[in-house]
Design an enzyme around this catalytic site. Structure first.
Site, PDB file in Angstrom:
ATOM      1  N   ASN A  39       0.860  -1.191   0.000  1.00 47.66           N
ATOM      2  CA  ASN A  39       0.000   0.000   0.000  1.00 47.66           C
ATOM      3  C   ASN A  39       0.885   1.224   0.000  1.00 47.66           C
ATOM      4  O   ASN A  39       1.920   1.263   0.669  1.00 47.66           O
ATOM      5  CB  ASN A  39      -0.909   0.030   1.235  1.00 47.66           C
ATOM      6  CG  ASN A  39      -1.550   1.395   1.452  1.00 47.66           C
ATOM      7  OD1 ASN A  39      -0.954   2.283   2.063  1.00 47.66           O
ATOM      8  ND2 ASN A  39      -2.752   1.576   0.960  1.00 47.66           N
ATOM      9  N   VAL A  71      -4.136   1.209  -3.242  1.00 45.61           N
ATOM     10  CA  VAL A  71      -4.542   2.411  -2.526  1.00 45.61           C
ATOM     11  C   VAL A  71      -5.812   2.090  -1.762  1.00 45.61           C
ATOM     12  O   VAL A  71      -6.687   1.365  -2.258  1.00 45.61           O
ATOM     13  CB  VAL A  71      -4.775   3.585  -3.496  1.00 45.61           C
ATOM     14  CG1 VAL A  71      -5.279   4.818  -2.762  1.00 45.61           C
ATOM     15  CG2 VAL A  71      -3.487   3.910  -4.243  1.00 45.61           C
ATOM     16  N   GLU A  72      -5.945   2.632  -0.560  1.00 47.38           N
ATOM     17  CA  GLU A  72      -7.051   2.244   0.313  1.00 47.38           C
ATOM     18  C   GLU A  72      -8.429   2.546  -0.257  1.00 47.38           C
ATOM     19  O   GLU A  72      -9.410   1.901   0.105  1.00 47.38           O
ATOM     20  CB  GLU A  72      -6.906   2.891   1.695  1.00 47.38           C
ATOM     21  CG  GLU A  72      -6.785   4.378   1.697  1.00 47.38           C
ATOM     22  CD  GLU A  72      -5.342   4.842   1.746  1.00 47.38           C
ATOM     23  OE1 GLU A  72      -5.071   5.862   2.385  1.00 47.38           O
ATOM     24  OE2 GLU A  72      -4.468   4.174   1.139  1.00 47.38           O
ATOM     25  N   THR A  73      -8.534   3.531  -1.151  1.00 49.75           N
ATOM     26  CA  THR A  73      -9.845   3.841  -1.722  1.00 49.75           C
ATOM     27  C   THR A  73     -10.303   2.791  -2.717  1.00 49.75           C
ATOM     28  O   THR A  73     -11.442   2.834  -3.171  1.00 49.75           O
ATOM     29  CB  THR A  73      -9.820   5.215  -2.396  1.00 49.75           C
ATOM     30  OG1 THR A  73      -8.667   5.317  -3.249  1.00 49.75           O
ATOM     31  CG2 THR A  73      -9.789   6.330  -1.367  1.00 49.75           C
ATOM     32  N   GLY A  74      -9.418   1.832  -3.101  1.00 50.83           N
ATOM     33  CA  GLY A  74      -9.876   0.701  -3.902  1.00 50.83           C
ATOM     34  C   GLY A  74      -9.022   0.301  -5.078  1.00 50.83           C
ATOM     35  O   GLY A  74      -9.194  -0.787  -5.617  1.00 50.83           O
TER      36      GLY A  74
END
Length: 529
Positions: A299, A325-328
């Site tokens: 990440n 990335v954490e948003t997808g």
């Protein structure tokens, strides 16, 4: 084909009237205008300015919306309009953060993944979630319980023991109104998101509001005939949706237009020989790159580490590992600054709650995150410093659950100037603020707990690299061209341990040309491996 008895299409003004005094309102979107229902948000703000309604709202946002100034959710920062905010990241909409700093609203900062999962819990009317995420940090009720000011009194987090292990229980908050965005709606309210850069948590927000008997407002760019959207493109079923607000000028980002490379329709040629400028930021990204291995899934977070994907491409390593990335987004190169989360050449796009399920379960091999302050025990603070609320975003979910954690940042801040030449770095002007301090005021990452979990933790700066040990921070590398005492020790509020075999950082990190590390990197010969 089924037909609706009443059109769901309405003006933004009419949709804003659906929000009542005291409602809990959930928002989707991310920084720079990504999947942000801008028209509905600004119209809601204008309604309050004109009518002084709706009052006493609770705002829930998982990511940070805005431009770090007056856009995003900042227009909602009006006295009397907002009672409570539960936010993941705050700095993108600083006017709300300033209200919290002035003690004018109740304010909570929970991890981004936790808020996603709390929304999903609200869908099925669960009371909340149990998770280890947040233990040992400011979110732990033994510390601040995620509360950001004195006005915030209600305990939304408690600690419990199950089968001999400690967990945090986060209380779910039912949602009355979801304000989300798609690209195209059919006239029955079925929503596709073909031009959206991320899906975010739009689906679970819609489900949560609908199942709570609330309202779902969706901003879209266009409406087509009922039943004409391909079923595999539909991300939100029409029976969830109460209002469609059409904004024909809706754009992917604040910068305007639709970029087909960001929406995944096209793949950009990225074999250009043009390199990004060599500066202290790139030096840090280059050194951080040494800490990921072939086949790893990692990440990359917002801030100084967000250029690692670009650096990997420069070195011909972009296909050797996968950054997320954490948003997808899965794979590709993330944009930087306020547009972080917009990803070029991604390989897949996950819904945000599912991405965090993967993270929280330990799926990542490595992560690269920025830091604001670090102390002698290896604790990190990113969520509030210099009196300003920034928020955690996905930081806690990510760094607490990843085997190898690489924190990235300059050694000092505030006016730091460096010159990089001849494979060395020279400090021309020292930063005014020390970032390595004796003790952080609040803990976003707990170094002692990380050692107990067996994590491998590094702190990479432009002039030194530290490793977390049972005795605290240990200096393991020093940049060529810097003086140990003057440029490192005197710029820290504590004296770290020094490794017996203190190394010199690879000179190629400070060379404007491509490092040419591909073969060595693949053989794990760099970075002391």
């Amino acid at each position: 084909m089924g037909k609706t008895s009443k059109s769901k299409i309405m003006t933004a003004e009419a949709a804003a009237q659906l929000v009542k005094d005291g409602d809990v309102v959930g928002f989707c979107g991310a920084g720079g205008g990504i999947t942000e229902p801008t028209t509905v948000i600004t119209t809601l703000a204008e309604r309050f300015k004109a009518e002084q309604h709706p009052q006493d709202l609770t705002l829930i946002h998982t990511t940070g919306l805005g431009d770090r100034n007056d856009r995003g959710m900042s227009p909602l920062a009006q006295s009397g309009m907002v009672k409570r905010i539960i936010g993941g990241h705050w700095a993108q909409s600083p006017r709300l953060a300033e209200m919290a700093e002035r003690n004018e609203v109740e304010a909570y900062n929970f991890p981004q993944g936790v808020i996603c999962q709390l929304t999903r819990a609200a869908v099925s009317k669960q009371p909340g979630i149990y998770t280890h995420v947040g233990l040992g940090t400011f979110i732990d009720p033994d510390q601040a319980g995620g509360k950001l000011n004195e006005k915030t009194q209600e305990e939304l987090v408690k600690k419990d023991t199950i089968d001999g292990k400690e967990y945090l229980f986060y209380k779910a908050t039912p949602i009355d109104v979801a304000i989300i965005r798609g690209t195209t709606a059919d006239s029955d309210g079925y929503i596709s998101m073909e031009d959206e850069i991320i899906y975010a948590d739009a689906l679970v927000l819609a489900q949560a509001a609908h199942n709570n008997g609330g309202k779902v407002i969706v901003q879209v760019q266009k409406v087509v005939k009922a039943g004409t959207l391909h079923p595999r493109q539909v991300k939100i079923p029409g029976f969830y949706v109460d209002a469609l607000v059409v904004d024909e000028n809706q754009t992917q980002l604040y910068s305007g237009g639709v970029n087909r490379f960001l929406s995944g329709d096209y793949t950009a040629c990225t074999d250009s020989t043009e390199l990004i400028a060599l500066n202290q930021r790139k030096v840090i990204g280059r050194r951080a790159l040494f800490e990921i291995s072939a086949g790893n899934v990692g990440n990359v977070g917002v801030g100084i580490a967000d250029g690692i994907g670009i650096i990997a491409r420069e070195e011909g390593l972009q296909d050797e590992f996968t950054l997320t990335v954490e948003t997808g987004a899965v794979g590709g190169e993330s944009a930087q600054g306020i547009f972080f989360g917009a990803t070029l050449n991604s390989r897949a796009l996950m819904e945000m709650p599912a991405q965090f399920d993967f993270y929280d379960g330990g799926g990542l091999d490595a992560c690269f995150l920025s830091f604001a302050e670090v102390d002698a025990k290896g604790n990190v603070n990113v969520h509030r410093f210099n009196g300003k609320i920034v928020g955690t975003g996905g930081f806690v979910d990510i760094c607490q659950n990843t085997q190898k954690v690489v924190f990235c940042g300059t050694l000092t801040a505030g006016g730091l100037k460096t010159e990089i030449s001849e494979e060395k770095i020279e400090i021309q002007q020292e930063g005014r603020f020390k970032k390595f301090i004796e003790e952080v005021p609040e803990i976003t990452f707990n170094g002692t707990d990380a050692i107990a979990r067996g994590q491998e933790v590094y702190y990479v700066t432009e002039r030194a690299v530290f490793k977390l040990t049972e005795k605290g921070l240990e200096l393991i590398e020093i940049a060529p061209g810097v003086d140990l005492e003057k440029d490192i020790m005197q710029q820290m509020a504590f004296r770290p341990n020094i490794a017996e075999n203190l190394q010199v950082m690879d000179g190629r990190l400070f060379n404007p040309r491509v490092m040419g590390i591909q073969e060595e990197w693949l053989n794990n010969q760099l970075g002391g491996k």
